[in-house]
Design a protein around this motif. Structure first.
Motif, PDB file in Angstrom:
ATOM      1  N   MET A  33      10.867  22.456 -23.352  1.00  0.00           N
ATOM      2  CA  MET A  33       9.685  21.628 -23.488  1.00  0.00           C
ATOM      3  C   MET A  33       9.468  20.883 -22.178  1.00  0.00           C
ATOM      4  O   MET A  33      10.414  20.458 -21.542  1.00  0.00           O
ATOM      5  N   ARG A  34       8.210  20.754 -21.842  1.00  0.00           N
ATOM      6  CA  ARG A  34       7.894  20.079 -20.591  1.00  0.00           C
ATOM      7  C   ARG A  34       6.828  19.021 -20.828  1.00  0.00           C
ATOM      8  O   ARG A  34       6.071  19.097 -21.796  1.00  0.00           O
ATOM      9  N   PRO A  35       6.762  18.031 -19.940  1.00  0.00           N
ATOM     10  CA  PRO A  35       5.675  17.045 -20.049  1.00  0.00           C
ATOM     11  C   PRO A  35       4.333  17.691 -19.706  1.00  0.00           C
ATOM     12  O   PRO A  35       4.279  18.709 -19.018  1.00  0.00           O
ATOM     13  N   MET A  36       3.255  17.091 -20.164  1.00  0.00           N
ATOM     14  CA  MET A  36       1.924  17.612 -19.872  1.00  0.00           C
ATOM     15  C   MET A  36       1.532  17.280 -18.437  1.00  0.00           C
ATOM     16  O   MET A  36       1.906  16.229 -17.916  1.00  0.00           O
ATOM     17  N   THR A  37       0.763  18.174 -17.828  1.00  0.00           N
ATOM     18  CA  THR A  37       0.211  17.885 -16.512  1.00  0.00           C
ATOM     19  C   THR A  37      -0.918  16.870 -16.678  1.00  0.00           C
ATOM     20  O   THR A  37      -1.348  16.570 -17.798  1.00  0.00           O
ATOM     21  N   GLU A  38      -1.419  16.366 -15.575  1.00  0.00           N
ATOM     22  CA  GLU A  38      -2.481  15.361 -15.644  1.00  0.00           C
ATOM     23  C   GLU A  38      -3.754  15.934 -16.266  1.00  0.00           C
ATOM     24  O   GLU A  38      -4.415  15.279 -17.073  1.00  0.00           O
ATOM     25  N   GLU A  39      -4.088  17.163 -15.921  1.00  0.00           N
ATOM     26  CA  GLU A  39      -5.285  17.800 -16.475  1.00  0.00           C
ATOM     27  C   GLU A  39      -5.120  18.061 -17.974  1.00  0.00           C
ATOM     28  O   GLU A  39      -6.040  17.839 -18.759  1.00  0.00           O
ATOM     29  N   GLU A  40      -3.941  18.527 -18.374  1.00  0.00           N
ATOM     30  CA  GLU A  40      -3.674  18.755 -19.795  1.00  0.00           C
ATOM     31  C   GLU A  40      -3.719  17.445 -20.572  1.00  0.00           C
ATOM     32  O   GLU A  40      -4.280  17.385 -21.668  1.00  0.00           O
ATOM     33  N   SER A  41      -3.147  16.400 -20.002  1.00  0.00           N
ATOM     34  CA  SER A  41      -3.156  15.091 -20.661  1.00  0.00           C
ATOM     35  C   SER A  41      -4.575  14.586 -20.858  1.00  0.00           C
ATOM     36  O   SER A  41      -4.916  14.063 -21.921  1.00  0.00           O
ATOM     37  N   LYS A  42      -5.400  14.749 -19.841  1.00  0.00           N
ATOM     38  CA  LYS A  42      -6.787  14.290 -19.929  1.00  0.00           C
ATOM     39  C   LYS A  42      -7.525  15.025 -21.044  1.00  0.00           C
ATOM     40  O   LYS A  42      -8.189  14.406 -21.879  1.00  0.00           O
ATOM     41  N   THR A  43      -7.397  16.336 -21.086  1.00  0.00           N
ATOM     42  CA  THR A  43      -8.057  17.139 -22.114  1.00  0.00           C
ATOM     43  C   THR A  43      -7.549  16.777 -23.504  1.00  0.00           C
ATOM     44  O   THR A  43      -8.330  16.610 -24.446  1.00  0.00           O
ATOM     45  N   PHE A  44      -6.239  16.640 -23.626  1.00  0.00           N
ATOM     46  CA  PHE A  44      -5.622  16.327 -24.917  1.00  0.00           C
ATOM     47  C   PHE A  44      -6.045  14.953 -25.430  1.00  0.00           C
ATOM     48  O   PHE A  44      -6.466  14.806 -26.575  1.00  0.00           O
ATOM     49  N   PHE A  45      -5.954  13.943 -24.584  1.00  0.00           N
ATOM     50  CA  PHE A  45      -6.271  12.589 -25.032  1.00  0.00           C
ATOM     51  C   PHE A  45      -7.768  12.393 -25.270  1.00  0.00           C
ATOM     52  O   PHE A  45      -8.160  11.597 -26.117  1.00  0.00           O
ATOM     53  N   GLU A  46      -8.622  13.126 -24.562  1.00  0.00           N
ATOM     54  CA  GLU A  46     -10.057  13.066 -24.854  1.00  0.00           C
ATOM     55  C   GLU A  46     -10.334  13.554 -26.267  1.00  0.00           C
ATOM     56  O   GLU A  46     -11.153  12.982 -26.986  1.00  0.00           O
ATOM     57  N   GLU A  82      14.308  10.248 -28.424  1.00  0.00           N
ATOM     58  CA  GLU A  82      15.731  10.494 -28.692  1.00  0.00           C
ATOM     59  C   GLU A  82      15.960  11.948 -29.097  1.00  0.00           C
ATOM     60  O   GLU A  82      16.872  12.605 -28.604  1.00  0.00           O
ATOM     61  N   LEU A  83      15.118  12.460 -29.977  1.00  0.00           N
ATOM     62  CA  LEU A  83      15.236  13.852 -30.405  1.00  0.00           C
ATOM     63  C   LEU A  83      14.953  14.805 -29.248  1.00  0.00           C
ATOM     64  O   LEU A  83      15.602  15.847 -29.119  1.00  0.00           O
ATOM     65  N   MET A  84      14.012  14.433 -28.395  1.00  0.00           N
ATOM     66  CA  MET A  84      13.692  15.270 -27.243  1.00  0.00           C
ATOM     67  C   MET A  84      14.886  15.358 -26.287  1.00  0.00           C
ATOM     68  O   MET A  84      15.211  16.418 -25.775  1.00  0.00           O
ATOM     69  N   LYS A  85      15.556  14.236 -26.064  1.00  0.00           N
ATOM     70  CA  LYS A  85      16.720  14.237 -25.175  1.00  0.00           C
ATOM     71  C   LYS A  85      17.845  15.091 -25.742  1.00  0.00           C
ATOM     72  O   LYS A  85      18.535  15.790 -25.016  1.00  0.00           O
ATOM     73  N   ARG A  86      18.014  15.045 -27.053  1.00  0.00           N
ATOM     74  CA  ARG A  86      19.056  15.858 -27.687  1.00  0.00           C
ATOM     75  C   ARG A  86      18.730  17.350 -27.610  1.00  0.00           C
ATOM     76  O   ARG A  86      19.627  18.182 -27.569  1.00  0.00           O
ATOM     77  N   SER A  87      17.461  17.684 -27.607  1.00  0.00           N
ATOM     78  CA  SER A  87      17.070  19.096 -27.601  1.00  0.00           C
ATOM     79  C   SER A  87      17.145  19.727 -26.212  1.00  0.00           C
ATOM     80  O   SER A  87      16.975  20.938 -26.091  1.00  0.00           O
ATOM     81  N   GLN A  88      17.389  18.954 -25.189  1.00  0.00           N
ATOM     82  CA  GLN A  88      17.425  19.509 -23.842  1.00  0.00           C
ATOM     83  C   GLN A  88      18.626  20.426 -23.625  1.00  0.00           C
ATOM     84  O   GLN A  88      18.658  21.180 -22.656  1.00  0.00           O
ATOM     85  N   ASN A  89      19.587  20.398 -24.514  1.00  0.00           N
ATOM     86  CA  ASN A  89      20.736  21.299 -24.422  1.00  0.00           C
ATOM     87  C   ASN A  89      20.416  22.693 -24.940  1.00  0.00           C
ATOM     88  O   ASN A  89      21.180  23.622 -24.723  1.00  0.00           O
ATOM     89  N   ILE A  90      19.292  22.835 -25.625  1.00  0.00           N
ATOM     90  CA  ILE A  90      18.890  24.124 -26.191  1.00  0.00           C
ATOM     91  C   ILE A  90      18.005  24.844 -25.176  1.00  0.00           C
ATOM     92  O   ILE A  90      17.072  24.257 -24.638  1.00  0.00           O
ATOM     93  N   PRO A  91      18.278  26.124 -24.896  1.00  0.00           N
ATOM     94  CA  PRO A  91      17.422  26.849 -23.944  1.00  0.00           C
ATOM     95  C   PRO A  91      15.999  27.013 -24.483  1.00  0.00           C
ATOM     96  O   PRO A  91      15.779  27.051 -25.693  1.00  0.00           O
ATOM     97  N   ARG A  92      15.022  27.107 -23.575  1.00  0.00           N
ATOM     98  CA  ARG A  92      13.611  27.205 -23.967  1.00  0.00           C
ATOM     99  C   ARG A  92      13.342  28.394 -24.882  1.00  0.00           C
ATOM    100  O   ARG A  92      12.535  28.318 -25.788  1.00  0.00           O
ATOM    101  N   GLU A  93      13.997  29.505 -24.627  1.00  0.00           N
ATOM    102  CA  GLU A  93      13.760  30.704 -25.436  1.00  0.00           C
ATOM    103  C   GLU A  93      14.234  30.505 -26.877  1.00  0.00           C
ATOM    104  O   GLU A  93      13.698  31.098 -27.808  1.00  0.00           O
ATOM    105  N   GLY A  94      15.246  29.677 -27.069  1.00  0.00           N
ATOM    106  CA  GLY A  94      15.794  29.459 -28.401  1.00  0.00           C
ATOM    107  C   GLY A  94      15.102  28.360 -29.183  1.00  0.00           C
ATOM    108  O   GLY A  94      15.335  28.199 -30.377  1.00  0.00           O
ATOM    109  N   LEU A  95      14.231  27.602 -28.541  1.00  0.00           N
ATOM    110  CA  LEU A  95      13.561  26.481 -29.197  1.00  0.00           C
ATOM    111  C   LEU A  95      12.195  26.925 -29.716  1.00  0.00           C
ATOM    112  O   LEU A  95      11.309  27.269 -28.942  1.00  0.00           O
TER     113      LEU A  95
END
Length: 179
Positions: A1-14, A50-63
């Motif tokens: 999981m990754r944070p949203m880019t600025e453009e994605e954030s703008k579109t999402f929050f609008e 907190e849940l996001m930090k715990r999930s960082q041990n799981i590879p992206r393909e498995g999540l």
């Protein structure tokens, strides 16, 4: 999981602001624990930090997913809300529409809401505004966009369109294989 880019954030929050207005800050700055929005395979998830930090041990393909899916980005970069975010939209909705029992099933089959099925509407709701639809028992059943303002709705004939369909709880059954 990754944070949203600025453009994605703008579109999402609008898109979110269209439905819940300034209450969008209440989603992130919660009193119980901090929450954030993250992207996984073009889907936006609302998850506790907190849940996001715990999930960082799981590879992206498995999540597969983590938290509540709020929607997804289309290939053209637009954001489409998913019905799974209805609980949060209903909790913080700025404008609400109550549907008569006779029109609930029509809405849940994916049809638009007509004036004949309109039970109540929040006062001073403008046209083309995101609204959350409730049954007369205050159970959230979907969300959409108004076609007319509150004042215009009073003068309409019963077969006039009042709310355009965006999502409903019937999608859980219709689209269960992709949810």
């Amino acid at each position: 999981m990754r944070p949203m880019t600025e453009e994605e954030s703008k579109t999402f929050f609008e898109k979110l602001i269209k439905f819940i207005g300034k209450n969008v800050t209440l989603l992130i700055q919660r009193k119980d624990e901090p929450y954030c929005f993250r992207i996984q395979k073009n889907k936006v998830y609302y998850v506790s930090e907190e849940l996001m930090k715990r999930s960082q041990n799981i590879p992206r393909e498995g999540l597969c997913s983590l938290g509540t899916c709020f929607g997804r980005f289309t290939k053209t970069g637009k954001f489409k809300l998913n019905i799974t975010c209805l609980d949060y939209l209903a909790q913080y909705a700025k404008y609400k529409v109550w549907v008569k029992p006779s029109s609930e099933m029509s809405w849940m089959y994916g049809n638009n809401l007509l004036k004949a099925g309109l039970g109540r509407i929040t006062e001073d709701t403008p046209a083309n505004q995101g609204v959350v639809l409730f049954s007369m028992n205050d159970v959230p059943i979907g969300f959409g966009v108004t076609s007319k303002s509150t004042h215009e709705c009073r003068k309409l004939d019963p077969q006039a369109l009042v709310v355009y369909h965006y999502g409903d709880v019937g999608e859980y059954l219709r689209d269960e294989d992709i949810m």
